[in-house]
Design a protein around this motif. Structure first.
Motif, mmCIF file in Angstrom:
data_model
loop_
_atom_site.group_PDB
_atom_site.id
_atom_site.type_symbol
_atom_site.label_atom_id
_atom_site.label_comp_id
_atom_site.label_asym_id
_atom_site.label_seq_id
_atom_site.Cartn_x
_atom_site.Cartn_y
_atom_site.Cartn_z
ATOM 1 N N HIS A 63 0.022 -26.957 73.438
ATOM 2 C CA HIS A 63 1.191 -26.288 74.029
ATOM 3 C C HIS A 63 2.314 -26.168 73.007
ATOM 4 O O HIS A 63 2.304 -26.796 71.936
ATOM 5 C CB HIS A 63 1.668 -27.026 75.280
ATOM 6 N N PRO A 68 6.085 -24.661 77.276
ATOM 7 C CA PRO A 68 5.549 -23.300 77.400
ATOM 8 C C PRO A 68 4.132 -23.196 76.845
ATOM 9 O O PRO A 68 3.714 -23.961 75.981
ATOM 10 C CB PRO A 68 6.516 -22.485 76.542
ATOM 11 N N ASN A 85 9.125 -29.658 80.976
ATOM 12 C CA ASN A 85 8.490 -28.350 81.035
ATOM 13 C C ASN A 85 8.214 -27.827 79.632
ATOM 14 O O ASN A 85 9.110 -27.782 78.787
ATOM 15 C CB ASN A 85 9.373 -27.366 81.802
ATOM 16 N N THR A 132 3.888 -21.959 81.874
ATOM 17 C CA THR A 132 4.731 -23.164 81.770
ATOM 18 C C THR A 132 4.029 -24.291 82.510
ATOM 19 O O THR A 132 3.305 -24.052 83.488
ATOM 20 C CB THR A 132 6.126 -22.958 82.381
#
Length: 399
Positions: free
Chosen positions: A328, A315, A313, A299
């Motif tokens: 991402h 992952p 945020n 993360t």
């Protein structure tokens, strides 16, 4: 002519032939004749070698001052051989050294200290059989400052085929040539490459001319202890690392096609829909060029004050430059992936596809992007090595 006269002429000719033969014999050399020097044959004799006293050379020279501990420390002899050599520090401790097989030289095998006086002693024997004493002393430099470097690669690690080797210092190196001469890269199989000074001369990188061959073994040595860095600064310590290049994996993406392919060992193993950076905003567009994977994070918190967002945020984030570009996952952009570019420079994948790619990644994997209006440059991050063509890269070497 009568028979009597003819016989007399034949006898006279015979006598002349005997005389001629005797004369020729007197003028010719007999190859078995022994000369006055005791050798046989008519060729020149080889002079015996002249015996000479031993001639000693010291490096550093006797009474030398401000010697860099990284300079060669060696005794050599001409017209003789070394019997013994000792180099002693101020505390009376002998410096470790090794003679050559022919006993013509002796070199140190350990580092010297800074700001110390070392004393030579020993003996050589000349070809004349007479001994010659070895003596003298020198003093090493007192540095104004000592500076250490750090490597971006580690022992036993595996990296991608585009991985650069970076040696970074806390401030600019003034004597780049001296430092670069203390660096070496050994590769198996042999790989052509070159050093280049970047980031205001605070970092020196080595990269191959072409991507590494998969499976290449690499050893980097930075023997910078005792080496002058210019301005009274000297190297604090040596540093080295041995690592391996893994399989070949290359990401290929065209921003106009909204897809990202992964080519592993020459075969396509992934083909994902993606959303690249917004084309209409130069501050958000994904840069074309060869990026290099720098790190990966399960993360990662994204922050971009210019575009008014923070602590977003995401992952399975894979950093591919220091200008904010990542590959991402982002569930919120799935609707655009494969259709249009809306990101702030990153390559957006679905979280599921991002995880598949994330699990396959090695630092040093190349990410080749084409199609955008902006090109990756040396200002876009620490791993901008592949933005240079080979001729331009080679010119950044100091030696």
């Amino acid at each position: 002519m009568t028979i009597r006269n003819f016989a007399r002429r034949r006898a006279a000719v015979a006598v002349l032939g005997v005389v001629a033969a005797l004369t020729l014999g007197a003028c010719s050399s007999d190859p078995t004749t022994v000369s006055a020097s005791g050798t046989t044959g008519g060729g020149p004799t080889k002079a015996a070698p002249v015996a000479k006293p031993a001639s000693i050379s010291l490096a550093p020279a006797a009474n030398a001052k401000d010697v860099a501990p990284g300079d060669p420390v060696k005794v050599t002899v001409a017209d003789g051989t070394l019997d013994s050599v000792t180099l002693t520090n101020p505390d009376g401790k002998q410096v470790q050294g090794q003679p050559s097989a022919d006993k013509k030289s002796w070199s140190t095998t350990e580092d010297l200290g800074y700001s110390k006086t070392y004393t030579w002693s020993g003996q050589a024997t000349g070809s004349d059989g007479k001994p010659v004493q070895i003596s003298g002393a020198f003093t090493t430099v007192k540095p104004r400052r000592q500076m250490a470097g750090s490597l971006n690669v580690g022992d036993g690690q595996t990296y991608g085929i585009a991985m650069p080797i970076a040696l970074t210092f806390p401030s600019a190196v003034k004597d780049k040539a001296s430092v670069e001469k203390a660096l070496s890269v050994e590769t198996t199989p042999k790989t052509e490459g070159s050093w280049a000074w970047l980031n205001g001369d605070t970092s020196v990188h080595w990269r191959p001319k072409e991507y590494f061959a998969p499976g290449t073994e690499v050893k980097v040595n930075a023997n910078i202890y005792g080496v002058s860095m210019g301005g009274g600064t000297f190297g604090r310590q040596d540093i080295s690392a041995s690592f391996k290049i893994g399989r070949s994996q290359i990401v290929k993406g065209n921003t106009t096609q909204h897809r990202m392919q992964v080519i592993r060992d020459g075969k396509q193993v992934m083909d994902f829909p993606v959303s690249y950076g917004l084309d209409s905003d130069p501050g958000r567009v994904t840069h074309s060029g060869v990026h290099v994977v720098m790190s990966k994070h399960a993360t990662y918190s994204m922050n971009n004050p210019r575009y008014h967002y923070s602590d977003v945020n995401v992952p399975w984030a894979v950093r591919i430059s220091n200008n904010g570009e990542f590959i991402h996952g982002l569930a919120g952009s799935i609707w655009a992936q494969g259709k249009k570019n809306i990101s702030h420079g990153c390559l957006n994948l679905s979280p599921a596809n991002a995880k598949i790619y994330y699990d396959s990644v090695l630092p040093g994997d190349p990410v080749e992007i084409t199609g955008s209006t902006q090109t990756l440059t040396s200002k876009d991050g620490d791993y901008s090595d592949w933005t240079y063509d080979w001729a331009s890269w080679s010119k950044l070497s100091a030696v």
